[in-house]
Motif scaffolding. Structure first.
Motif, short mmCIF file in Angstrom:
data_model
loop_
_atom_site.label_atom_id
_atom_site.label_comp_id
_atom_site.label_asym_id
_atom_site.label_seq_id
_atom_site.Cartn_x
_atom_site.Cartn_y
_atom_site.Cartn_z
N THR A 225 39.90 34.16 63.58
CA THR A 225 38.91 33.91 64.30
C THR A 225 37.90 32.75 63.42
N SER A 226 37.27 32.09 64.36
CA SER A 226 36.27 31.12 63.47
C SER A 226 34.96 31.40 63.95
N VAL A 227 33.93 31.39 62.88
CA VAL A 227 32.70 32.02 63.19
C VAL A 227 31.80 30.68 63.26
N VAL A 228 31.07 30.16 64.14
CA VAL A 228 30.50 29.04 64.08
C VAL A 228 28.85 29.33 64.27
N MET A 229 28.24 28.94 63.11
CA MET A 229 26.86 28.99 63.11
C MET A 229 26.08 27.71 63.21
N ARG A 230 25.02 27.97 64.25
CA ARG A 230 24.18 26.66 64.36
C ARG A 230 22.56 27.04 64.50
N GLY A 231 22.01 26.04 63.90
CA GLY A 231 20.47 26.28 63.50
C GLY A 231 19.79 25.01 63.13
N THR A 232 18.45 25.00 62.81
CA THR A 232 17.78 23.88 62.58
C THR A 232 17.45 23.70 60.88
N ASP A 233 17.39 24.83 60.37
CA ASP A 233 16.98 25.20 59.11
C ASP A 233 18.36 25.39 58.45
N VAL A 234 18.65 24.10 57.51
CA VAL A 234 19.75 24.03 56.81
C VAL A 234 19.89 25.12 55.83
N ALA A 235 18.74 25.64 54.90
CA ALA A 235 18.96 26.58 54.00
C ALA A 235 19.31 27.95 54.63
N LEU A 236 18.40 28.20 55.67
CA LEU A 236 19.09 29.33 56.43
C LEU A 236 20.29 29.51 57.05
N LEU A 237 20.91 28.32 57.28
CA LEU A 237 22.00 28.11 57.99
C LEU A 237 23.16 28.58 56.84
N GLU A 238 22.92 28.09 55.70
CA GLU A 238 23.70 28.28 54.55
C GLU A 238 23.80 29.77 54.10
N ARG A 239 22.57 30.56 54.13
CA ARG A 239 22.67 31.70 53.86
C ARG A 239 23.18 32.69 54.60
N VAL A 240 23.07 32.43 56.14
CA VAL A 240 24.16 33.04 57.19
C VAL A 240 25.59 32.64 57.14
N ALA A 241 25.94 31.57 56.65
CA ALA A 241 27.36 31.32 56.23
C ALA A 241 27.88 32.13 55.14
N ALA A 242 26.83 32.48 54.13
CA ALA A 242 27.50 33.07 53.14
C ALA A 242 27.45 34.53 53.40
N GLU A 243 26.66 35.36 54.12
CA GLU A 243 26.46 36.45 54.91
C GLU A 243 27.91 36.67 55.53
N ALA A 244 28.36 35.49 56.45
CA ALA A 244 29.63 35.82 57.30
C ALA A 244 30.66 35.98 56.34
N GLU A 245 30.73 34.86 55.45
CA GLU A 245 31.96 35.12 54.46
C GLU A 245 32.05 36.50 53.64
N ALA A 246 30.88 36.94 53.20
CA ALA A 246 30.85 38.26 52.84
C ALA A 246 31.45 39.37 53.60
N LEU A 247 31.02 39.28 54.83
CA LEU A 247 31.32 40.08 55.91
C LEU A 247 32.75 40.25 56.08
N ILE A 248 33.44 39.00 56.11
CA ILE A 248 34.80 38.92 56.19
C ILE A 248 35.54 39.40 55.19
N ARG A 249 35.07 39.22 53.99
CA ARG A 249 35.74 39.71 52.74
C ARG A 249 35.82 41.09 52.98
N GLY A 250 34.58 41.87 53.35
CA GLY A 250 34.65 43.12 53.37
C GLY A 250 35.58 44.04 54.29
N PHE A 251 36.48 43.07 54.94
CA PHE A 251 37.34 43.75 55.80
C PHE A 251 38.66 43.26 55.09
N GLY A 252 38.83 42.70 53.91
CA GLY A 252 39.96 42.43 53.44
C GLY A 252 40.43 40.93 53.67
#
Length: 261
Positions: A225-252
Motif C-alpha cells: 500500500t502507498s499512503v499519499v498525503m497532500r497539503g499546503t503546510d510543509v511542516a505539518l505534512l512532514e509530521r503526518v508522514a512521520a506518523e504514517a511511517e510509525a503507524l506502518i511500523r506498528g504493524f511490523g
C-alpha cells in the motif's frame, strides 16, 4: 459551504473548477487530455482544482453548471465547444449564464481574417462564428490557430483541442493570482490496505488539514500500500508522514519514502 477564498490573502487556498464540455468526451469517442494538464499547470502557481465536471453540449446544462460553479470557486476553466460548427454552443451558453449579449469581437475578427488571408483559407461564415464573444469578455490569445478563447468574470473559456488549450492556458496564466501550493508526500510498505485502514482513518481525523489517501499496488508476487498525503503546510505534512511511517511500523512492516521500487 462555498470553497471560494480570498485571492489576495497570503497563503490562502485558491480554488478552481474545470468543466469539460462535449458529447464526444461523454461518449468515449474523445479521450480527455486536458484535465491533467490544467490541474498540474494550476498547482504550480498555487491554484488548486477542487472539482471537475464533464457535461454535454446542451445549452441549459452549460448555463446551470457555470452559474453554479462560478460562485463556489475562485476560477472556472472550460474546454470545448468554441469551434465553427453548429454544435459549438459554449460561447452562447456562457453569454446566457452571465446575462449578456454576444457578437463579433472586432479584434477577434481582424485576427482571424488576417490568419485566413495568410494561409489562403476562406474566411467563411462558419469560421466567423469563432469570433463571436460575449459582451464584456476579454480575449485569450491563441498563437497556434488564432481563434481566441475568452474570459468573462472568473470564467476562462478555452478550446477542447489539447494543443490549442495548452497555448491558451499559457497565455492566460499572468491573469491568475495563486495562493498556497499543494505539496505531497508518499509512504509505501508491503502491507495490505485493509490492515491499516482503521488506523489511517483515525490519522485523517487527527489531521483534517492534510488529505490522506491509500492506494494498493502489486509488483510481481508482492503487494502493498502507498499512503499519499497532500497539503499546503510543509511542516505539518512532514509530521503526518512521520506518523504514517510509525503507524506502518506498528504493524511490523517497514515503510519507505516514495513509491515502491
Amino acid at each position: 459551504m462555498p470553497e471560494k477564498s480570498n485571492i489576495n490573502a497570503a497563503n490562502k487556498l485558491v480554488t478552481a473548477c474545470v468543466v469539460l464540455i462535449g458529447d464526444e468526451v461523454l461518449s468515449g469517442r474523445t479521450r480527455d487530455a486536458n484535465l491533467g494538464y490544467i490541474a498540474k499547470h494550476l498547482n504550480q502557481i498555487g491554484v488548486q482544482v477542487r472539482e471537475a465536471r464533464v457535461i454535454p453540449d446542451i445549452e441549459q446544462v452549460i448555463v446551470d453548471t457555470i452559474n453554479e460553479v462560478r460562485t463556489r470557486y475562485d476560477y472556472v476553466f472550460t474546454t470545448g465547444g468554441i469551434g465553427p460548427t453548429h454544435d459549438d454552443i459554449t460561447a452562447d451558453s456562457i453569454a446566457k449564464a452571465f446575462g449578456v449579449g454576444i457578437g463579433y469581437h472586432p479584434q477577434a475578427m481582424a485576427t482571424l481574417e488576417m490568419h485566413y488571408q495568410e494561409t489562403g483559407g476562406e474566411f467563411t461564415e462558419a469560421r466567423k462564428r469563432m469570433a463571436r464573444i460575449p459582451e464584456g469578455a476579454s480575449l485569450i490569445a491563441n498563437p497556434l490557430s488564432k481563434a481566441p478563447g475568452f474570459q468573462i468574470g472568473n470564467v476562462f473559456v478555452m478550446a477542447g483541442v489539447p494543443m490549442v488549450m495548452q497555448v491558451m492556458m499559457d497565455s492566460l496564466t499572468d491573469r491568475l493570482e495563486g495562493g498556497a501550493t499543494m505539496q505531497s508526500r508518499t509512504v509505501s510498505a508491503q502491507i495490505g490496505e485493509g490492515t491499516i485502514a482503521e488506523r489511517l482513518g483515525a490519522l485523517q481525523a487527527q489531521f483534517p488539514e492534510v488529505g490522506i489517501g491509500s492506494y494498493p499496488y502489486y509488483r510481481g508476487k508482492t503487494f502493498g500500500t502507498s499512503v499519499v498525503m497532500r497539503g499546503t503546510d510543509v511542516a505539518l505534512l512532514e509530521r503526518v508522514a512521520a506518523e504514517a511511517e510509525a503507524l506502518i511500523r506498528g504493524f511490523g512492516a517497514e515503510p519507505v519514502s516514495g513509491d515502491p521500487a
